[in-house]
Design a protein around this motif. Sequence first.
Motif, PDB file in Angstrom:
ATOM      1  N   THR A  88       0.817  -1.216   0.000  1.00 13.32           N
ATOM      2  CA  THR A  88       0.000   0.000   0.000  1.00 13.32           C
ATOM      3  C   THR A  88       0.851   1.266   0.000  1.00 13.32           C
ATOM      4  OG1 THR A  88      -0.123   0.146   2.426  1.00 13.32           O
ATOM      5  CG2 THR A  88      -1.757  -1.251   1.313  1.00 13.32           C
TER       6      THR A  88
ATOM      7  N   SER B 198       2.931   3.503  -4.067  1.00 15.00           N
ATOM      8  CA  SER B 198       2.112   4.086  -5.128  1.00 15.00           C
ATOM      9  C   SER B 198       2.931   4.740  -6.236  1.00 15.00           C
ATOM     10  CB  SER B 198       1.126   5.104  -4.536  1.00 15.00           C
ATOM     11  OG  SER B 198       1.829   6.137  -3.854  1.00 15.00           O
TER      12      SER B 198
ATOM     13  N   GLU C  22      -7.483  -0.283  -3.450  1.00 10.76           N
ATOM     14  CA  GLU C  22      -7.725   0.376  -2.166  1.00 10.76           C
ATOM     15  C   GLU C  22      -7.771  -0.674  -1.061  1.00 10.76           C
ATOM     16  OE1 GLU C  22     -11.289   2.841   0.137  1.00 10.76           O
ATOM     17  OE2 GLU C  22     -11.338   2.637  -2.063  1.00 10.76           O
TER      18      GLU C  22
ATOM     19  N   HIS D 191      -7.760  -1.480   3.356  1.00  5.30           N
ATOM     20  CA  HIS D 191      -7.943  -1.073   4.746  1.00  5.30           C
ATOM     21  C   HIS D 191      -7.528  -2.231   5.644  1.00  5.30           C
ATOM     22  CE1 HIS D 191     -10.487   2.398   3.479  1.00  5.30           C
ATOM     23  NE2 HIS D 191     -10.789   1.571   2.482  1.00  5.30           N
TER      24      HIS D 191
ATOM     25  N   GLN E 189      -9.731  -5.379   0.841  1.00  6.47           N
ATOM     26  CA  GLN E 189      -9.141  -4.894  -0.406  1.00  6.47           C
ATOM     27  C   GLN E 189     -10.240  -4.769  -1.454  1.00  6.47           C
ATOM     28  OE1 GLN E 189      -6.403  -7.366  -3.133  1.00  6.47           O
ATOM     29  NE2 GLN E 189      -4.974  -6.249  -1.824  1.00  6.47           N
TER      30      GLN E 189
END
Length: 306
Positions: free
Chosen positions: A122, A125, A132, A134, A194
Motif C-alpha cells: 500500500t 504508489s 484500495e 484497509h 481490499q
Amino acid sequence: MRLLFLTQQFDVKADSNLVLLTLACLDRGFEVIWGSIDHLSLNSGGINAVGFVANASTLSSPLPQQWATFDCREFNLIWLLSLGKRQTFLDKIQLLRLVERDVRVINSTNALLHLRSKYGLTQQSTLFQHPETHASNQLAPLAEVIARGGQWILKPPAGSMGSQVFLLDRETSNYRDILRHMLGLHEDQYLLLQAYLPEITSGEKRVLMAGGEIMGCYLRLPAEDHRTNLAQGAQAERATLSHQEIALAHTIGAFCQTEGAEFIGIDMVYPYIIEINIVNPGGLGTLQGLGIDLPADRLIQQIIPG
C-alpha cells in the motif's frame, strides 16, 4: 557451493519447487541439504538446523528417519521454501537474521518481514497501482468500510493459497459475523479489506521472477468462486505479457531486489499489482505442466551465477 533448503514439509512430488531446484543444484555439483524451518535452534551462539543430505536416492526412496544437525554458518546459501508454523515466525526470523551476517539468505529477512504481508504494497504508489486497502483488528472500522458500499475482498494479512478469503458487500447478510469470526474471540487478529477488481474474472497473471528477470508467466482463472489460487480450484492457462506488463514486472523486480527478495511471484491484473509472493512462489511445476520450457537450472543461474 553448499546450499540449505529450509522447508516445513519435504515435498518430494516431481514438480515441486523443492525437488526441481534440488535436482538443478545437484546437476551443478552443489551439496544440498534439506532442513526443517521449524527446528532452527541457538546453541552457545551458533545457529543450527536439523535435516539430511539430499541426493538422487533421497528423491526416489523413503526420506531418512535419522536427521543430522548442521551449523547454518557453514553454508554458502540458505534458501527458504516455507516459513513453517506461524506462532514462531518472529523467532525464526531473528535466528536467520543472525546467520545472515555471514551467509546469504533467500529471500532476505528484511524482505520476509516487510514484503511478505500485504501492508507494504500500500506504500508503493510511485511504483505501481494497488487496490484500495484497509486494515484493522477492530470490527467497527472494517464494518464501516463494507457498509459504505462496493465489493471487498476480506483476507488475513499474511495468508497464503487463498485460505480464509471472502468476497463481501453490504448485501452480504452475515458480513459482520464473518468479520467477528476472523478477528477472533478477543479481536486479536488483523484483517485486510481490499477493493474487489471485477477484471479479475478474466484472470490474474502470475509472473515468476529470479534475480530481477522474468522467468515465465501464466494466467490463473477463477473457477469455483472469486479466488484465483490454484490450491482453491482455479485453472492455469498459458499467457503472454504485454510490453506494459513486462515493464511493470521489471520495475517491481528491481524494487524487490533492493529489499533482498530475489525469487518472487507477482500477481498482476494490469495495471494493478494484487500481491508479491516472496516465500516459495508457485510456478515452476505449473509452467512445466502447461508445456512451457523453464528449466530450473535457468532460475538457479539467475540466483547463483557461474
